[in-house]
Design a protein around this motif. Structure first.
Motif: not given
Length: 404
Positions: A386-404
């Motif tokens: 149920t968890i989505t993992f992004f790349q180790s490059d911080p440019a790919t990260w998200t601020v939509n961390v918790l919840g649907r």
């Protein structure tokens, strides 16, 4: 209780659990970011004596690159969109650096309790860390926390710097001025002041080959241009669709390698030169600090950059319920084609998955609430899916961390 857990309890926990000292800030909390990260990567492998005597050791850094000629007002970091705040992101900061030496960028942040206004920046050689206490916090600006090598006591030492006040900043004072015996002993300098709205602020800087006068000038100028405003979110490298309910979020952190570790905490638990600096890392801890790594119920999700040259899994990744597991506690498997381990012990369970988009993933659960959530998803592997993992490059990260 295992030898490992006893070492941690004796050597590291006192720094968190001490009564409030006559210190410039709640330094234990201000430095929690680095403490959490280092204990994840290698601190679990050090003995109690090494853990105590090495607490003041930090990574060796090179000269600061900035000067008046080369300094710039940094643009918003691509990994921390300016003005962005997400109700689904546990890490936010109100700190803005109006001036930094050339080449510095945001490298880390953390959230524990009410203290959200902290931020780490670096340039690959030197680290600066600013932390601002919540409104209404009271503190004395005379003393600094430092462990002294060779001390016969298990507790910390609070050492005072008698440096004169700093002009140009409200109620400013050097707690550990660059070039002072205090800064040399603890390997970082510290400047305290009051912000425009009266909040207590502190700036820490790692000390390396730069001259004391240069570092002094840079720290004062950085502090003069620190401002506070609306909180913005710091992205994280995963999305947790089903965060646990009924368990408080005890800690959240993100770090771009050694640059993201706050000065003064880069080598917690490690003898000097014990191994490589931590890579890109992030984590959420529900229920308590290091809950499932220790013997407290909770849910922990942590990622660290996969190291192709290191053994998988490492000591931290398999530690559970405050103990090192035996071979009988560990099951080898694969998850979506990735090498994985499932560790079960004393009502706790950990799933470790290797090289997921460049990360090693550790998912730990323990206690009725966390286990109920995991079981509803079909077990620990089902919850992992149920968890989505992004790349180790911080440019790919998200601020939509918790919840649907």
């Amino acid at each position: 209780m295992s030898e490992l857990n006893a070492e941690l309890s004796a050597a590291l926990r006192p720094a968190v659990d001490l009564q409030e000292p006559p210190c410039a800030l709640d330094l234990d909390r201000a430095r929690a970011h680095g403490r959490r990260l280092r204990r994840r990567r290698q601190g679990l492998q050090a003995g109690a004596v090494m853990a105590v005597t090495a607490l003041a050791v930090v990574l060796i850094t090179g000269p600061l690159s900035g000067s008046d000629d080369g300094a710039v007002v940094p643009p918003a970091s691509p990994t921390a969109p300016s003005g962005t705040e997400s109700a689904n992101d546990p890490i936010t900061t109100g700190v803005t650096f109006g001036w930094l030496p050339k080449g510095f960028h945001i490298t880390g942040g953390g959230a524990q309790g009410a203290l959200h206004d902290d931020l780490v920046v670096g340039d690959g050689k030197t680290t600066l860390f600013v932390t601002v206490a919540p409104p209404g916090s009271q503190s004395n600006s005379d003393c600094s926390f430092v462990y002294q090598s060779g001390s016969q006591t298990a507790g910390p030492v609070y050492s005072c710097d008698t440096s004169t006040a700093v002009s140009g900043l409200k109620s400013a004072k050097w707690v550990a001025a660059p070039g002072s015996s205090q800064a040399i002993a603890q390997h970082y300098a510290q400047l305290n002041w009051r912000t425009a709205d009266g909040r207590q602020a502190a700036l820490f800087a790692s000390t390396g080959g730069e001259g004391a006068d240069q570092l002094t000038t840079i720290m004062v100028r950085v502090a003069e241009h620190v401002s506070l405003g609306g909180h913005r979110a710091l992205p994280m490298p995963f999305h947790l669709a089903k965060p646990p309910t009924g368990l408080p979020l005890a800690y959240a952190y993100t770090s771009e390698g050694a640059d993201g570790v706050a000065p003064g905490e880069a080598a917690n638990g490690d003898p000097l030169g014990a191994g490589p600096a931590p890579g890109v890392a992030a984590g959420l801890e529900y229920g308590g600090l290091d809950a499932t790594t220790g013997d407290s119920p909770g849910l922990e999700l942590t990622v660290q950059k996969a190291d192709s040259g290191a053994a998988f899994p490492d000591v931290y990744e398999t530690q559970i319920a405050g103990q090192r597991p035996t071979a009988a506690d560990i099951r080898t498997t694969t998850v979506d084609g990735h090498s994985a381990r499932i560790v079960t012990k004393a009502g706790f369970q950990v799933l470790v998955v290797h090289d997921v988009n460049g990360f090693d993933v550790r998912l730990g659960v323990g206690g009725a609430q966390a286990l109920s959530l995991v079981n509803e998803a079909g077990g620990i592997i089902g919850y992992y899916h149920t968890i989505t993992f992004f790349q180790s490059d911080p440019a790919t990260w998200t601020v939509n961390v918790l919840g649907r």
